[in-house]
Design a protein around this motif. Sequence first.
Motif, PDB file in Angstrom:
ATOM      1  N   GLY A   1      19.541  86.615  75.170  1.00  0.00           N
ATOM      2  CA  GLY A   1      18.101  86.656  75.435  1.00  0.00           C
ATOM      3  C   GLY A   1      17.794  86.707  76.920  1.00  0.00           C
ATOM      4  O   GLY A   1      18.478  87.385  77.687  1.00  0.00           O
ATOM      5  N   ARG A   2      16.783  85.955  77.301  1.00  0.00           N
ATOM      6  CA  ARG A   2      16.385  85.933  78.709  1.00  0.00           C
ATOM      7  C   ARG A   2      17.457  85.272  79.560  1.00  0.00           C
ATOM      8  O   ARG A   2      18.066  84.294  79.150  1.00  0.00           O
ATOM      9  CB  ARG A   2      15.070  85.173  78.854  1.00  0.00           C
ATOM     10  CG  ARG A   2      13.903  85.956  78.275  1.00  0.00           C
ATOM     11  CD  ARG A   2      12.643  85.109  78.145  1.00  0.00           C
ATOM     12  NE  ARG A   2      11.595  85.867  77.498  1.00  0.00           N
ATOM     13  CZ  ARG A   2      11.513  86.056  76.180  1.00  0.00           C
ATOM     14  NH1 ARG A   2      12.411  85.556  75.361  1.00  0.00           N
ATOM     15  NH2 ARG A   2      10.527  86.766  75.672  1.00  0.00           N
ATOM     16  N   ARG A   3      17.661  85.810  80.744  1.00  0.00           N
ATOM     17  CA  ARG A   3      18.643  85.246  81.662  1.00  0.00           C
ATOM     18  C   ARG A   3      18.208  83.838  82.055  1.00  0.00           C
ATOM     19  O   ARG A   3      17.042  83.576  82.324  1.00  0.00           O
ATOM     20  CB  ARG A   3      18.785  86.109  82.915  1.00  0.00           C
ATOM     21  CG  ARG A   3      19.920  85.628  83.831  1.00  0.00           C
ATOM     22  CD  ARG A   3      20.023  86.442  85.087  1.00  0.00           C
ATOM     23  NE  ARG A   3      20.289  87.838  84.907  1.00  0.00           N
ATOM     24  CZ  ARG A   3      21.507  88.387  84.785  1.00  0.00           C
ATOM     25  NH1 ARG A   3      22.571  87.619  84.818  1.00  0.00           N
ATOM     26  NH2 ARG A   3      21.643  89.673  84.649  1.00  0.00           N
ATOM     27  N   ARG A   4      19.166  82.934  82.081  1.00  0.00           N
ATOM     28  CA  ARG A   4      18.908  81.549  82.475  1.00  0.00           C
ATOM     29  C   ARG A   4      19.747  81.260  83.715  1.00  0.00           C
ATOM     30  O   ARG A   4      20.966  81.445  83.699  1.00  0.00           O
ATOM     31  CB  ARG A   4      19.313  80.631  81.331  1.00  0.00           C
ATOM     32  CG  ARG A   4      19.019  79.190  81.584  1.00  0.00           C
ATOM     33  CD  ARG A   4      19.375  78.392  80.342  1.00  0.00           C
ATOM     34  NE  ARG A   4      19.095  76.995  80.569  1.00  0.00           N
ATOM     35  CZ  ARG A   4      19.615  76.020  79.858  1.00  0.00           C
ATOM     36  NH1 ARG A   4      20.447  76.287  78.882  1.00  0.00           N
ATOM     37  NH2 ARG A   4      19.320  74.777  80.128  1.00  0.00           N
ATOM     38  N   PHE A   5      19.072  80.832  84.759  1.00  0.00           N
ATOM     39  CA  PHE A   5      19.729  80.575  86.039  1.00  0.00           C
ATOM     40  C   PHE A   5      20.484  81.842  86.446  1.00  0.00           C
ATOM     41  O   PHE A   5      19.934  82.928  86.405  1.00  0.00           O
ATOM     42  CB  PHE A   5      20.630  79.338  85.956  1.00  0.00           C
ATOM     43  CG  PHE A   5      19.940  78.135  85.378  1.00  0.00           C
ATOM     44  CD1 PHE A   5      18.859  77.558  86.027  1.00  0.00           C
ATOM     45  CD2 PHE A   5      20.345  77.593  84.175  1.00  0.00           C
ATOM     46  CE1 PHE A   5      18.206  76.455  85.499  1.00  0.00           C
ATOM     47  CE2 PHE A   5      19.693  76.488  83.631  1.00  0.00           C
ATOM     48  CZ  PHE A   5      18.632  75.928  84.300  1.00  0.00           C
ATOM     49  N   LYS A   6      21.743  81.712  86.800  1.00  0.00           N
ATOM     50  CA  LYS A   6      22.535  82.893  87.169  1.00  0.00           C
ATOM     51  C   LYS A   6      23.595  83.203  86.122  1.00  0.00           C
ATOM     52  O   LYS A   6      24.563  83.915  86.399  1.00  0.00           O
ATOM     53  CB  LYS A   6      23.183  82.676  88.535  1.00  0.00           C
ATOM     54  CG  LYS A   6      22.168  82.602  89.653  1.00  0.00           C
ATOM     55  CD  LYS A   6      22.826  82.470  90.990  1.00  0.00           C
ATOM     56  CE  LYS A   6      21.751  82.443  92.075  1.00  0.00           C
ATOM     57  NZ  LYS A   6      22.323  82.343  93.410  1.00  0.00           N
TER      58      LYS A   6
ATOM     59  N   PRO B   1      25.421  84.890  82.884  1.00  0.00           N
ATOM     60  CA  PRO B   1      25.419  86.270  82.395  1.00  0.00           C
ATOM     61  C   PRO B   1      24.646  86.388  81.079  1.00  0.00           C
ATOM     62  O   PRO B   1      24.429  85.402  80.374  1.00  0.00           O
ATOM     63  CB  PRO B   1      26.905  86.571  82.187  1.00  0.00           C
ATOM     64  CG  PRO B   1      27.529  85.244  81.942  1.00  0.00           C
ATOM     65  CD  PRO B   1      26.729  84.262  82.777  1.00  0.00           C
ATOM     66  N   VAL B   2      24.232  87.595  80.763  1.00  0.00           N
ATOM     67  CA  VAL B   2      23.584  87.911  79.491  1.00  0.00           C
ATOM     68  C   VAL B   2      24.645  88.616  78.650  1.00  0.00           C
ATOM     69  O   VAL B   2      25.067  89.726  78.976  1.00  0.00           O
ATOM     70  CB  VAL B   2      22.337  88.792  79.707  1.00  0.00           C
ATOM     71  CG1 VAL B   2      21.702  89.156  78.378  1.00  0.00           C
ATOM     72  CG2 VAL B   2      21.335  88.070  80.610  1.00  0.00           C
ATOM     73  N   THR B   3      25.071  87.940  77.578  1.00  0.00           N
ATOM     74  CA  THR B   3      26.235  88.407  76.836  1.00  0.00           C
ATOM     75  C   THR B   3      26.097  88.206  75.331  1.00  0.00           C
ATOM     76  O   THR B   3      25.244  87.458  74.856  1.00  0.00           O
ATOM     77  CB  THR B   3      27.507  87.652  77.293  1.00  0.00           C
ATOM     78  OG1 THR B   3      27.286  86.247  77.123  1.00  0.00           O
ATOM     79  CG2 THR B   3      27.840  87.930  78.757  1.00  0.00           C
ATOM     80  N   LEU B   4      26.975  88.862  74.612  1.00  0.00           N
ATOM     81  CA  LEU B   4      27.244  88.607  73.205  1.00  0.00           C
ATOM     82  C   LEU B   4      28.740  88.831  73.018  1.00  0.00           C
ATOM     83  O   LEU B   4      29.439  89.191  73.972  1.00  0.00           O
ATOM     84  CB  LEU B   4      26.397  89.477  72.270  1.00  0.00           C
ATOM     85  CG  LEU B   4      26.466  91.002  72.370  1.00  0.00           C
ATOM     86  CD1 LEU B   4      27.689  91.576  71.689  1.00  0.00           C
ATOM     87  CD2 LEU B   4      25.222  91.594  71.737  1.00  0.00           C
TER      88      LEU B   4
ATOM     89  N   LEU C   1      25.687  92.453  78.722  1.00  0.00           N
ATOM     90  CA  LEU C   1      24.559  93.323  78.392  1.00  0.00           C
ATOM     91  C   LEU C   1      23.801  93.792  79.632  1.00  0.00           C
ATOM     92  O   LEU C   1      23.133  94.811  79.585  1.00  0.00           O
ATOM     93  CB  LEU C   1      23.597  92.602  77.449  1.00  0.00           C
ATOM     94  CG  LEU C   1      24.221  92.161  76.115  1.00  0.00           C
ATOM     95  CD1 LEU C   1      23.207  91.368  75.308  1.00  0.00           C
ATOM     96  CD2 LEU C   1      24.745  93.360  75.337  1.00  0.00           C
ATOM     97  N   LEU C   2      23.891  93.036  80.712  1.00  0.00           N
ATOM     98  CA  LEU C   2      23.214  93.400  81.965  1.00  0.00           C
ATOM     99  C   LEU C   2      24.222  93.331  83.102  1.00  0.00           C
ATOM    100  O   LEU C   2      25.136  92.511  83.072  1.00  0.00           O
ATOM    101  CB  LEU C   2      22.064  92.433  82.254  1.00  0.00           C
ATOM    102  CG  LEU C   2      20.912  92.399  81.255  1.00  0.00           C
ATOM    103  CD1 LEU C   2      19.895  91.361  81.681  1.00  0.00           C
ATOM    104  CD2 LEU C   2      20.264  93.758  81.102  1.00  0.00           C
ATOM    105  N   PRO C   3      24.007  94.159  84.133  1.00  0.00           N
ATOM    106  CA  PRO C   3      24.934  94.086  85.289  1.00  0.00           C
ATOM    107  C   PRO C   3      24.805  92.771  86.044  1.00  0.00           C
ATOM    108  O   PRO C   3      23.879  92.051  85.945  1.00  0.00           O
ATOM    109  CB  PRO C   3      24.502  95.254  86.161  1.00  0.00           C
ATOM    110  CG  PRO C   3      23.264  95.837  85.579  1.00  0.00           C
ATOM    111  CD  PRO C   3      23.010  95.178  84.280  1.00  0.00           C
TER     112      PRO C   3
END
Length: 152
Positions: free
Chosen positions: A123-128, A130-133, A150-152
């Motif tokens: 979901g939304r990025r939290r702190f620093k 990563p956004v992953t699955l 999911l995001l660079p």
Amino acid sequence: MKTAIISDTHGLLRPEALTAIQGCDLILHAGDIGSPEILDHLSQIAPVQAVRGNNDLELPWAANIPDHLSLDLNGWPTLLIHDIADVPAHLAANTRLIITGHSHKPLIEWRDNRLYLNPGSAGRRRFKLPVTLALLDVRADTLEPQLIHLLP
């Protein structure tokens, strides 16, 4: 069996996540879903099993979603639960795969003969963080996990 493992969407299902899980046979959501539409969208790709997270507890639509699930994934006894702190209360002696969420921190770690897998937050990025699955290739004799950014 190709399994997508996703968690902590908090009501946001990114297009990158949908692309990453195409072709999966099963989707497991480890809680903090955020809205019923998330599960509806995921179920258009593959069957979905989900547990509630701490942020889902007071949401009326999530009342029938369990807090934990014990599953058999292609012969691998599995526990799906949101918070790793709750694992000991639900862990069976034969469990080989433990899937959690909650921390937003991805984890793929073998501890003795058990694989602990946290896909991180999609979901939304939290702190620093990563956004992953995660994608998990479940075979009769091996588990092959892969973390997907999911995001660079």
